[in-house]
Design a protein around this motif. Sequence first.
Motif: not given
Length: 101
Positions: A29-33
Amino acid sequence: MFNDLTNPGRPTRRPWLHLLADEVAPRVLVSEHASVVVWSSIWLARPDAKVRFELASAESGTDLRFTLLPDPPIPDDDEIRTMRKRLGWLINGQLRYTYGQ
């Protein structure tokens, strides 16, 4: 490890996400490197229960913290304990094992 969390359930040379009959592969749902990943639920009975992973650099590799985030109504203590135990097995058992830890 970040790549394993952002591609759950895909075939890899190090398979680790072995789901039970009442579970499904999560969606990201969310991916912040390299710092945060949020999964949809793996539980068919609790499709609202998201899992948030926080990754941080550490001296010997990566620190990983996961948080179970169910929507209200909050499950009772036994259900929460079962869900946390299952996540712990998948992450601290299965995934870490593929890294030889």
